[in-house]
Design an enzyme around this catalytic site. Sequence first.
Site, PDB file in Angstrom:
ATOM      1  N   ASP A  35      67.920 -81.926  33.122  1.00  0.00           N
ATOM      2  CA  ASP A  35      67.588 -82.155  31.725  1.00  0.00           C
ATOM      3  C   ASP A  35      68.903 -82.074  30.941  1.00  0.00           C
ATOM      4  O   ASP A  35      69.883 -81.542  31.443  1.00  0.00           O
ATOM      5  CB  ASP A  35      66.602 -81.046  31.330  1.00  0.00           C
ATOM      6  CG  ASP A  35      66.437 -80.903  29.842  1.00  0.00           C
ATOM      7  OD1 ASP A  35      65.977 -81.865  29.228  1.00  0.00           O
ATOM      8  OD2 ASP A  35      66.753 -79.835  29.300  1.00  0.00           O
ATOM      9  N   THR A  37      69.573 -81.431  26.994  1.00  0.00           N
ATOM     10  CA  THR A  37      69.746 -80.387  25.980  1.00  0.00           C
ATOM     11  C   THR A  37      69.362 -79.019  26.531  1.00  0.00           C
ATOM     12  O   THR A  37      68.225 -78.824  26.962  1.00  0.00           O
ATOM     13  CB  THR A  37      68.873 -80.702  24.749  1.00  0.00           C
ATOM     14  OG1 THR A  37      68.933 -82.114  24.517  1.00  0.00           O
ATOM     15  CG2 THR A  37      69.354 -79.968  23.523  1.00  0.00           C
ATOM     16  N   ASP A 234      64.971 -76.612  30.728  1.00  0.00           N
ATOM     17  CA  ASP A 234      64.898 -75.384  29.943  1.00  0.00           C
ATOM     18  C   ASP A 234      63.710 -75.344  28.983  1.00  0.00           C
ATOM     19  O   ASP A 234      63.291 -74.275  28.567  1.00  0.00           O
ATOM     20  CB  ASP A 234      66.171 -75.219  29.126  1.00  0.00           C
ATOM     21  CG  ASP A 234      66.242 -76.246  28.018  1.00  0.00           C
ATOM     22  OD1 ASP A 234      66.131 -77.443  28.326  1.00  0.00           O
ATOM     23  OD2 ASP A 234      66.375 -75.861  26.841  1.00  0.00           O
TER      24      ASP A 234
HETATM   25  P1  ADP Z   1      66.238 -82.866  26.491  1.00  0.00           P
HETATM   26  O1  ADP Z   1      65.134 -83.547  27.208  1.00  0.00           O
HETATM   27  O2  ADP Z   1      67.560 -83.489  26.729  1.00  0.00           O
HETATM   28  O3  ADP Z   1      66.272 -81.378  26.696  1.00  0.00           O
HETATM   29  P2  ADP Z   1      64.633 -82.849  24.147  1.00  0.00           P
HETATM   30  O4  ADP Z   1      63.670 -83.906  24.548  1.00  0.00           O
HETATM   31  O5  ADP Z   1      64.208 -81.442  24.312  1.00  0.00           O
HETATM   32  O6  ADP Z   1      65.986 -83.085  24.922  1.00  0.00           O
HETATM   33  O7  ADP Z   1      65.078 -83.074  22.638  1.00  0.00           O
HETATM   34  C1  ADP Z   1      65.526 -84.326  22.233  1.00  0.00           C
HETATM   35  C2  ADP Z   1      65.728 -84.417  20.752  1.00  0.00           C
HETATM   36  O8  ADP Z   1      64.504 -84.223  20.088  1.00  0.00           O
HETATM   37  C3  ADP Z   1      66.641 -83.402  20.151  1.00  0.00           C
HETATM   38  O9  ADP Z   1      67.984 -83.761  20.239  1.00  0.00           O
HETATM   39  C4  ADP Z   1      66.170 -83.396  18.699  1.00  0.00           C
HETATM   40  O10 ADP Z   1      66.732 -84.464  17.984  1.00  0.00           O
HETATM   41  C5  ADP Z   1      64.716 -83.675  18.798  1.00  0.00           C
HETATM   42  N1  ADP Z   1      63.808 -82.507  18.626  1.00  0.00           N
HETATM   43  C6  ADP Z   1      62.836 -82.132  19.476  1.00  0.00           C
HETATM   44  N2  ADP Z   1      62.158 -81.060  19.030  1.00  0.00           N
HETATM   45  C7  ADP Z   1      62.721 -80.722  17.866  1.00  0.00           C
HETATM   46  C8  ADP Z   1      62.499 -79.686  16.909  1.00  0.00           C
HETATM   47  N3  ADP Z   1      61.562 -78.762  17.072  1.00  0.00           N
HETATM   48  N4  ADP Z   1      63.288 -79.648  15.817  1.00  0.00           N
HETATM   49  C9  ADP Z   1      64.271 -80.548  15.653  1.00  0.00           C
HETATM   50  N5  ADP Z   1      64.527 -81.538  16.506  1.00  0.00           N
HETATM   51  C10 ADP Z   1      63.778 -81.651  17.603  1.00  0.00           C
HETATM   52 MG    MG Z   2      66.002 -79.350  27.257  1.00  0.00          MG
END
Ligand code: ADP
Ligand code: MG
Length: 492
Positions: A35, A37, A234
Amino acid sequence: MAIVSGVSRCAAKGVLVKGGGALEMLARVKTVILDKTGTITDGRARLIEVKSRTDLDPLEVLRLAASLDQGSHHVIARALVAAARERGLRLAAPSGSREEAGSGVTGRIDGHEIAVGGWDFVSARIEETAFSREIREWIRRDGTVSVLAAKDGILAGAFLLADEVRPEAGSVLRRLREAGVDRIVLATGDRTELAESLQSFLGLDSVVAELKPEDKTRIVEAERSAGPVMMVGDGVNDAPALAAADVGVAMGARGAAASSEAADVVILVDRLDRLVSAISIAHRSRSIALQSVYMGMGLSVAGMFAAAFGYLTPVQGALLQEAIDVVAILNALRALGNPKRGWRKTTQLPHAELIQLEAEHRALMDVVDELRHTTERIQNLPKTEVRKELADLDALLRRRLLPHERQDDEELYPRLRSRAATPDALAGMSRAHMEIQRQVHSLTSLRKALGAHGPSPAQRYEIQRLLHGLEAITRLHFAQEQEIYRLLEDEQ
Ligand code: ADP
Ligand code: MG
């Protein structure tokens, strides 16, 4: 015995392996899906810039977004809340908030309908305006995490956050391949451009972006045809994919509880390199286990033949079988030991010092960000103000950046050199200190060369070029230092 010993060694390194089956599977992994972030990046995003609609105060937009994000466990949400608190904003309690894991949150703050999240999530809930078109362009241009906030169905503002790739990420991926992993894939809910920029940077085999939780599960299923798959994540949005993989690994230190629940392995310390430690412990435990099994069976069969031809009495046979079992068990217990112990005798970099060095770099990031902001400001600043702007920056660099680099060079590096086996790497790093110093010096000369009426177009161009260069070198230098420090850290 060997497998249980392996599980216990993992625990000593801060990796919780839920059972022997999980450890055995760790040793057989062929594909790793990561993943982005919070896993490849460290999830401690810093707020760099807020853009708001002209009729709204940027701080008010931040307050609304952070108030709503208080209820979310997403790492970006937590970064927004922290940024708001740092600025002394008083957050309001949201009502009726609903989170779509990994996409965003909606709810009501002070009677207004607020939505916070990535572009796809928020753009589906707003009317198109000139401001929203402008923001969309801006997001496309800038290669960092961006979060949007809408108020009553109209875009209110956007936040630019920097989420640094973990310093150890590059070496972890290299060592995963050395440990027998054939394929490394990035699966993220974030934007495609961000994911693609990481592909070449980290040498990933494939990236898939803009995924919903169920899409991540599908990717895991698809990859399983080529061999056992490990999924590392995560967030809450990773939980289904962690459960679907042959081994799910949760980054538990700051990740969501749901992901730790769904995972077979939880990394309890906030470090990605423990993944490699766990895999190598698993390899060693599994091979010792197999060795003990074959050794025990081999000796038993030999004993049976001996007994069959009358060389052993039944009592002798029974005793010998016990002895063979003890030998097999003792061999299996070898898995408790560290094969590298004694190989690296001296402590190179104690853990506490590593943490402190990393904290020093983090504390200096605002200076590096200021380089970038000054570059941007100088573009449009009236001629007469450029001088003052540069004088401020110059003072900042000399007060904070240069003393840090000097201290590294004069105190830290000699100390590391006297303990470490890698003086060459540090020699190359000292060269960067010189370069940073030289560029700050050039900046001072340039500033002093400016006449009272400010820079000529050529001088303005030269200043910007210098600042861009200095920013790039400093960022790269910090990243390289952190990677080296992590490698030097005492393995225990
Ligand atoms: P990854 O899969 O790489 O871990 P996520 O899917 O968790 O990434 O998050 C992708 C994007 O979604 C973040 O960069 C952000 O822009 C947005 N995002 C998701 N949930 C939130 C939240 N609760 N508050 C603000 N932004 C969010
Ligand atoms: Mg993540």
